[in-house]
Write a protein that holds these residues in place. Structure first.
Motif, PDB file in Angstrom:
ATOM      1  N   GLY A 104       4.171   9.389  -3.740  1.00  0.00           N
ATOM      2  CA  GLY A 104       5.555   9.261  -4.179  1.00  0.00           C
ATOM      3  C   GLY A 104       6.490   8.937  -3.045  1.00  0.00           C
ATOM      4  N   TYR A 105       7.729   8.579  -3.429  1.00  0.00           N
ATOM      5  CA  TYR A 105       8.715   8.138  -2.444  1.00  0.00           C
ATOM      6  C   TYR A 105       9.008   9.226  -1.414  1.00  0.00           C
ATOM      7  N   PHE A 106       8.792  10.518  -1.776  1.00  0.00           N
ATOM      8  CA  PHE A 106       9.051  11.587  -0.810  1.00  0.00           C
ATOM      9  C   PHE A 106       8.169  11.398   0.433  1.00  0.00           C
ATOM     10  N   ILE A 157      -7.586   0.696  -6.456  1.00  0.00           N
ATOM     11  CA  ILE A 157      -6.910  -0.459  -7.057  1.00  0.00           C
ATOM     12  C   ILE A 157      -6.811  -0.229  -8.569  1.00  0.00           C
ATOM     13  N   ASN A 158      -5.846  -0.932  -9.178  1.00  0.00           N
ATOM     14  CA  ASN A 158      -5.641  -0.803 -10.626  1.00  0.00           C
ATOM     15  C   ASN A 158      -6.414  -1.899 -11.353  1.00  0.00           C
ATOM     16  N   VAL A 159      -7.115  -1.545 -12.400  1.00  0.00           N
ATOM     17  CA  VAL A 159      -7.801  -2.577 -13.178  1.00  0.00           C
ATOM     18  C   VAL A 159      -7.354  -2.511 -14.645  1.00  0.00           C
ATOM     19  N   ASP A 206       1.082  11.407 -14.833  1.00  0.00           N
ATOM     20  CA  ASP A 206       2.127  10.386 -14.861  1.00  0.00           C
ATOM     21  C   ASP A 206       3.445  10.882 -14.281  1.00  0.00           C
ATOM     22  N   GLN A 207       4.174   9.924 -13.669  1.00  0.00           N
ATOM     23  CA  GLN A 207       5.436  10.255 -13.005  1.00  0.00           C
ATOM     24  C   GLN A 207       6.454  10.910 -13.933  1.00  0.00           C
ATOM     25  N   SER A 208       6.393  10.569 -15.242  1.00  0.00           N
ATOM     26  CA  SER A 208       7.414  11.109 -16.148  1.00  0.00           C
ATOM     27  C   SER A 208       7.371  12.641 -16.166  1.00  0.00           C
ATOM     28  N   TYR A 235       0.832  -1.200   0.000  1.00  0.00           N
ATOM     29  CA  TYR A 235       0.000   0.000   0.000  1.00  0.00           C
ATOM     30  C   TYR A 235       0.866   1.251   0.000  1.00  0.00           C
ATOM     31  N   GLN A 236       0.579   2.144  -0.948  1.00  0.00           N
ATOM     32  CA  GLN A 236       1.316   3.412  -0.987  1.00  0.00           C
ATOM     33  C   GLN A 236       0.350   4.551  -0.653  1.00  0.00           C
ATOM     34  N   PRO A 237       0.740   5.389   0.338  1.00  0.00           N
ATOM     35  CA  PRO A 237      -0.161   6.456   0.780  1.00  0.00           C
ATOM     36  C   PRO A 237      -0.434   7.477  -0.329  1.00  0.00           C
ATOM     37  N   ILE A 256      -8.132   8.285 -13.854  1.00  0.00           N
ATOM     38  CA  ILE A 256      -7.353   8.002 -15.061  1.00  0.00           C
ATOM     39  C   ILE A 256      -5.883   8.017 -14.686  1.00  0.00           C
ATOM     40  N   ASP A 257      -5.286   6.797 -14.773  1.00  0.00           N
ATOM     41  CA  ASP A 257      -3.915   6.588 -14.324  1.00  0.00           C
ATOM     42  C   ASP A 257      -2.943   6.963 -15.443  1.00  0.00           C
ATOM     43  N   ASP A 258      -1.730   7.280 -15.090  1.00  0.00           N
ATOM     44  CA  ASP A 258      -0.669   7.586 -16.062  1.00  0.00           C
ATOM     45  C   ASP A 258      -1.138   8.638 -17.065  1.00  0.00           C
ATOM     46  N   PHE A 259      -1.847   9.611 -16.586  1.00  0.00           N
ATOM     47  CA  PHE A 259      -2.415  10.643 -17.448  1.00  0.00           C
ATOM     48  C   PHE A 259      -1.301  11.366 -18.193  1.00  0.00           C
ATOM     49  N   ALA A 298      -0.715  13.926  -8.279  1.00  0.00           N
ATOM     50  CA  ALA A 298       0.598  13.833  -8.923  1.00  0.00           C
ATOM     51  C   ALA A 298       1.255  12.531  -8.478  1.00  0.00           C
ATOM     52  N   GLU A 299       1.739  11.748  -9.473  1.00  0.00           N
ATOM     53  CA  GLU A 299       2.395  10.474  -9.157  1.00  0.00           C
ATOM     54  C   GLU A 299       3.900  10.669  -9.146  1.00  0.00           C
ATOM     55  N   GLY A 300       4.616   9.879  -8.345  1.00  0.00           N
ATOM     56  CA  GLY A 300       6.074   9.877  -8.407  1.00  0.00           C
ATOM     57  C   GLY A 300       6.720  11.131  -7.847  1.00  0.00           C
ATOM     58  N   VAL A 301       6.172  11.665  -6.778  1.00  0.00           N
ATOM     59  CA  VAL A 301       6.784  12.838  -6.146  1.00  0.00           C
ATOM     60  C   VAL A 301       7.933  12.362  -5.255  1.00  0.00           C
ATOM     61  N   GLU A 302       9.156  12.738  -5.643  1.00  0.00           N
ATOM     62  CA  GLU A 302      10.312  12.180  -4.943  1.00  0.00           C
ATOM     63  C   GLU A 302      11.035  13.194  -4.067  1.00  0.00           C
ATOM     64  N   THR A 303      10.739  14.504  -4.264  1.00  0.00           N
ATOM     65  CA  THR A 303      11.487  15.511  -3.493  1.00  0.00           C
ATOM     66  C   THR A 303      10.538  16.535  -2.857  1.00  0.00           C
ATOM     67  N   ALA A 333      -4.846   5.132   0.223  1.00  0.00           N
ATOM     68  CA  ALA A 333      -3.698   4.413  -0.327  1.00  0.00           C
ATOM     69  C   ALA A 333      -4.051   3.797  -1.668  1.00  0.00           C
ATOM     70  N   GLU A 334      -2.999   3.517  -2.447  1.00  0.00           N
ATOM     71  CA  GLU A 334      -3.184   2.735  -3.659  1.00  0.00           C
ATOM     72  C   GLU A 334      -2.666   1.330  -3.376  1.00  0.00           C
ATOM     73  N   ALA A 335      -3.457   0.322  -3.741  1.00  0.00           N
ATOM     74  CA  ALA A 335      -3.012  -1.065  -3.564  1.00  0.00           C
ATOM     75  C   ALA A 335      -2.198  -1.452  -4.788  1.00  0.00           C
ATOM     76  N   LEU A 336      -0.999  -1.971  -4.551  1.00  0.00           N
ATOM     77  CA  LEU A 336      -0.127  -2.389  -5.660  1.00  0.00           C
ATOM     78  C   LEU A 336       0.253  -3.855  -5.475  1.00  0.00           C
ATOM     79  N   LEU A 337       0.172  -4.592  -6.560  1.00  0.00           N
ATOM     80  CA  LEU A 337       0.379  -6.029  -6.485  1.00  0.00           C
ATOM     81  C   LEU A 337       1.873  -6.362  -6.415  1.00  0.00           C
ATOM     82  N   ARG A 338       2.208  -7.355  -5.614  1.00  0.00           N
ATOM     83  CA  ARG A 338       3.587  -7.841  -5.537  1.00  0.00           C
ATOM     84  C   ARG A 338       3.601  -9.341  -5.750  1.00  0.00           C
ATOM     85  N   TRP A 339       4.623  -9.801  -6.490  1.00  0.00           N
ATOM     86  CA  TRP A 339       4.738 -11.233  -6.782  1.00  0.00           C
ATOM     87  C   TRP A 339       6.098 -11.733  -6.324  1.00  0.00           C
TER      88      TRP A 339
HETATM   89  P1  C2E Z   1       0.834   2.725 -11.291  1.00  0.00           P
HETATM   90  O1  C2E Z   1      -0.566   2.298 -11.040  1.00  0.00           O
HETATM   91  O2  C2E Z   1       1.036   4.010 -11.996  1.00  0.00           O
HETATM   92  O3  C2E Z   1       1.542   2.703  -9.889  1.00  0.00           O
HETATM   93  C1  C2E Z   1       2.533   3.575  -9.513  1.00  0.00           C
HETATM   94  C2  C2E Z   1       3.885   2.964  -9.630  1.00  0.00           C
HETATM   95  O4  C2E Z   1       4.856   3.934  -9.367  1.00  0.00           O
HETATM   96  C3  C2E Z   1       4.128   1.851  -8.627  1.00  0.00           C
HETATM   97  O5  C2E Z   1       5.005   0.945  -9.237  1.00  0.00           O
HETATM   98  C4  C2E Z   1       4.852   2.590  -7.523  1.00  0.00           C
HETATM   99  O6  C2E Z   1       5.650   1.750  -6.716  1.00  0.00           O
HETATM  100  C5  C2E Z   1       5.698   3.536  -8.309  1.00  0.00           C
HETATM  101  N1  C2E Z   1       6.055   4.733  -7.551  1.00  0.00           N
HETATM  102  C6  C2E Z   1       5.346   5.359  -6.592  1.00  0.00           C
HETATM  103  N2  C2E Z   1       5.989   6.455  -6.148  1.00  0.00           N
HETATM  104  C7  C2E Z   1       7.131   6.537  -6.845  1.00  0.00           C
HETATM  105  C8  C2E Z   1       8.227   7.470  -6.840  1.00  0.00           C
HETATM  106  O7  C2E Z   1       8.290   8.438  -6.114  1.00  0.00           O
HETATM  107  N3  C2E Z   1       9.244   7.272  -7.710  1.00  0.00           N
HETATM  108  C9  C2E Z   1       9.222   6.198  -8.558  1.00  0.00           C
HETATM  109  N4  C2E Z   1      10.250   6.033  -9.385  1.00  0.00           N
HETATM  110  N5  C2E Z   1       8.220   5.294  -8.591  1.00  0.00           N
HETATM  111  C10 C2E Z   1       7.182   5.470  -7.741  1.00  0.00           C
HETATM  112  P2  C2E Z   1       4.749  -0.594  -9.185  1.00  0.00           P
HETATM  113  O8  C2E Z   1       4.185  -0.985  -7.872  1.00  0.00           O
HETATM  114  O9  C2E Z   1       5.989  -1.223  -9.657  1.00  0.00           O
HETATM  115  O10 C2E Z   1       3.619  -0.797 -10.245  1.00  0.00           O
HETATM  116  C11 C2E Z   1       3.823  -0.558 -11.579  1.00  0.00           C
HETATM  117  C12 C2E Z   1       2.544  -0.585 -12.361  1.00  0.00           C
HETATM  118  O11 C2E Z   1       1.993  -1.901 -12.384  1.00  0.00           O
HETATM  119  C13 C2E Z   1       1.444   0.264 -11.749  1.00  0.00           C
HETATM  120  O12 C2E Z   1       1.597   1.604 -12.129  1.00  0.00           O
HETATM  121  C14 C2E Z   1       0.216  -0.361 -12.346  1.00  0.00           C
HETATM  122  O13 C2E Z   1       0.022   0.118 -13.659  1.00  0.00           O
HETATM  123  C15 C2E Z   1       0.602  -1.807 -12.438  1.00  0.00           C
HETATM  124  N6  C2E Z   1       0.005  -2.529 -11.296  1.00  0.00           N
HETATM  125  C16 C2E Z   1       0.455  -2.652 -10.048  1.00  0.00           C
HETATM  126  N7  C2E Z   1      -0.391  -3.388  -9.305  1.00  0.00           N
HETATM  127  C17 C2E Z   1      -1.428  -3.706 -10.126  1.00  0.00           C
HETATM  128  C18 C2E Z   1      -2.646  -4.453  -9.959  1.00  0.00           C
HETATM  129  O14 C2E Z   1      -2.979  -4.934  -8.872  1.00  0.00           O
HETATM  130  N8  C2E Z   1      -3.451  -4.594 -11.067  1.00  0.00           N
HETATM  131  C19 C2E Z   1      -3.130  -4.029 -12.263  1.00  0.00           C
HETATM  132  N9  C2E Z   1      -3.983  -4.225 -13.313  1.00  0.00           N
HETATM  133  N10 C2E Z   1      -2.007  -3.316 -12.446  1.00  0.00           N
HETATM  134  C20 C2E Z   1      -1.171  -3.153 -11.378  1.00  0.00           C
END
Ligand code: C2E
Ligand code: MG
Ligand code: MG
Length: 595
Positions: free
Chosen positions: A569-571, A428-430, A514-516, A356-358, A490-493, A547-552, A370-376
């Motif tokens: 973001g990591y900040f 969550i991401n779909v 988007d983080q870019s 979970y990322q805040p 809308i993700d990665d806008f 805003a995604e990817g805020v590091e500073t 938080a955003e739920a992110l999948l880990r394997w």
């Molecule tokens: P996303 O949905 O855009 O998630 C954000 C990604 O950016 C996450 O990578 C997160 O760890 C990373 N991130 C967050 N803050 C920062 C930062 O400050 N700097 C940098 N460099 N990166 C940051 P993650 O967890 O590796 O996920 C990558 C992508 O995989 C996600 O992008 C999403 O598109 C997809 N994903 C992850 N979990 C799921 C899921 O459960 N289902 C689906 N369909 N896609 C998922």
């Protein structure tokens, strides 16, 4: 026998046995083609017993027999073994009077007379003998022995024919895949260590073949293949062989010592020649994959696989010729492994989990959710990033069960947090594929009910490209989700090709820049202007902006000034395991209370 002689004899015997085994004759059922010959041998000698006897490691095995009850006898003291070893005919007028055979099992069973003619392969290996046996001592005339030798040769012709049957493709008349693999094994014995090129020619792409068959019927492919085989035969000449390894695929070896670069020219002209066939009026495009290999180091199967893999890449080039590349191949293989293993991971208990990322309110710096992110956690590869495996599985039927699992686990966690009094939201991401499920919106609602989660604490994230993949379907699904009170982000806008005009029709409430864009924010004025206008435009259209990817700290402050609502973001924090997230949350809350 000297040590050297023994070594040579052992080597010869190993090669002889190998020749025998490769014919796949041992322990096969009787066949009339052979029995006819044994009957004839027995008639010519006027004797009751005759056999086609093959000399295996420690037995004489009878492929065909007249008047013998056994299927085999021990090789030791069998006269047929001597015939196989010497590849010369043998007559023993009285076995009981011959020192070598007096104590053999044949004598025990009342056999006295033996005559055998060798079964010799074209390479000179003795496989065994065609033999006749009699109960009385006697001699053999020259005419009888000449006939026996003739019959032995007929046996060999029969053996070779049977062998060739499963090795020639009836359509192209070319040796098939089995033969190719076997010839490579032979090559490994003859010239180990040589560097060679295996060339795989595919006459057409699958979709082109489908079109041809649709227009002309399946005979179309037959003609195409026959024409292709003809061209290859003419091109390679009588000294080299093309093998027909699959429907429209052929393989051959480049001559030894060719230079890879100059050889490419020859392959180009081959492609041109193939494209001139009468069957190619439907715009077929042939492809050639080349796999360099060291003879004896790669297995024959691997050589074929690598050439095939290169041919698949070839359609990306003009002319369509691709040399196998190690990195591309291992990338393909990794993708394949991941795809296969992910199916297992979905069913296994311990491999998949959510982190979970805040998401933080930029003005107050308070955690909103938080955003739920999948880990394997792959059993052998370790942690595999979703950035790698999600794009692979998203294109397959695994996309749906994956989202189902994430949805269930995420909602269970959110339900638990809400029940414990934590004011949380979760996204969550779909995947695009989820929007094709006609009951997706209902399943989201059922999930909310099951875990007692109010819809306004839950959000789904979809990338622009996912929505664009099937606009019409997406719109109706998204409308149903929105109607259920679930927010859509809308993700990665900014990374997709969608126009704002289109996005505006979507019932989304949130855009995540988007983080870019955020990463470059502190680089200069242009970058800032870009992000600033993305934010104000989104606001004008009624979106909440994340805003995604805020590091500073610098980026966070800038974004706050620009009026951006939320940041991630990591900040602030990296994605965290549940326990870690809860501790982080508690610390934040305590700090705010103290302030
Ligand atoms: P996303 O949905 O855009 O998630 C954000 C990604 O950016 C996450 O990578 C997160 O760890 C990373 N991130 C967050 N803050 C920062 C930062 O400050 N700097 C940098 N460099 N990166 C940051 P993650 O967890 O590796 O996920 C990558 C992508 O995989 C996600 O992008 C999403 O598109 C997809 N994903 C992850 N979990 C799921 C899921 O459960 N289902 C689906 N369909 N896609 C998922
Ligand atoms: Mg996301
Ligand atoms: Mg994103």
């Amino acid at each position: 026998m000297t040590g050297h002689d023994r070594l040579m004899a052992d080597r010869y015997e190993a090669a002889r046995l190998d020749a025998l085994r490769r014919l796949n004759l041992l322990d096969t059922s009787p066949s009339e083609a052979f029995d006819r010959i044994t009957r004839l041998a027995s008639q010519i000698f006027g004797l009751p017993v005759s056999a086609v006897s093959l000399t295996d490691h420690d037995r004489q095995w009878f492929k065909s027999r007249v008047g013998v009850a056994h299927q085999s006898i021990p090789r030791d003291k069998a006269p047929c073994a001597a015939v196989a070893e010497s590849t010369a005919p043998l007559v023993v007028p009285d076995l009981s009077a011959d020192r070598r055979y007096a104590t053999s099992i044949l004598v025990d069973q009342g056999v006295r007379f033996y005559a055998g003619a060798p079964l010799t392969t074209r390479d000179g290996y003795g496989l065994g003998a065609l033999c006749v046996l009699g109960p009385e001592p006697r001699s053999a005339t020259d005419a009888e022995m000449a006939s026996l030798n003739d019959l032995a040769e007929m046996v060999m012709t029969q053996i070779e024919l049977t062998h060739a049957m499963g090795r020639i493709d009836p359509l192209s008349g070319l040796p098939n895949r089995t033969q190719f693999l076997e010839d490579l094994e032979d090559l490994a014995r003859d010239t180990p260590g040589a560097r060679r090129l295996a060339v795989l020619v595919d006459l057409a792409r699958a979709d082109q073949l489908d079109n041809g068959v649709r227009a002309l019927g399946s005979a179309y492919i037959d003609t195409l293949v026959q024409e292709g085989a003809r061209v290859l035969r003419a091109k390679l000449g009588s000294k080299r062989t093309a093998y027909h390894v699959a429907s429209t695929k052929f393989v051959f070896l480049a001559p030894p010592e060719v230079d890879e670069r100059s050889y490419r020219g020859q392959l180009e002209s081959l492609l041109l020649r193939l494209a001139k066939g009468p069957e190619t009026k439907f715009g077929l495009s042939g492809m050639i994959g080349v796999a360099p290999f060291i003879v004896g180091e790669s297995t024959p199967n691997d050589v074929l696989r690598l050439a095939y893999s290169a041919s698949l890449d070839a359609c990306n080039f003009e002319p369509a010729i691709s040399f196998y590349s190690c990195t591309e191949d291992s990338a393909h293989r990794r993708r394949f492994t991941l795809l296969e293993d992910f199916g297992v991971a979905l069913k296994a208990r311990a491999q998949l989990r959510l982190v979970y990322q805040p998401r933080v309110d930029l003005a107050s710096r308070r955690c909103l959710g938080a955003e739920a992110l999948l880990r394997w956690d792959h059993p052998t590869l370790g942690e595999v990033s979703p950035a790698e495996f999600i794009p692979i599985i998203e294109q397959t039927s695994l996309a749906r069960p994956t989202t189902a699992k994430v949805l269930d686990a995420g909602l269970a966690q959110l339900g638990a947090w809400l029940a414990s009094g934590m004011p949380m939201r979760l996204s969550i991401n779909v995947s695009a594929a989820n929007l094709d499920e006609c009951d997706f919106a209902q399943r989201l609602q059922l999930g909310l009910l099951k875990h007692r989660v109010p819809p306004d604490t839950f959000e789904i994230e979809l990338t622009e490209s996912a929505v664009m993949e099937n606009k019409a379907r997406s719109l109706s699904q998204l409308a149903a989700i929105e109607a259920a009170g679930i927010a859509i982000a809308i993700d990665d806008f900014g990374t997709g090709q969608s126009s704002l005009a289109y996005l505006q029709q979507l019932p989304a409430r949130v855009v995540k820049i988007d983080q870019s864009f955020i990463r470059r924010l502190t680089e200069g004025e242009r970058e800032q202007t870009l992000v600033c206008s993305m934010i104000s435009l989104s606001h004008d259209l009624g979106y909440r902006v994340v805003a995604e990817g805020v590091e500073t700290a610098e980026a966070a402050d800038l974004l706050c000034e620009m009026g951006c609502d939320e940041a991630q973001g990591y900040f602030f924090a990296r994605p965290m395991e549940v326990g870690e997230f809860e501790r982080w949350y508690a610390t934040q809350a305590a700090a705010r209370a103290a302030a």
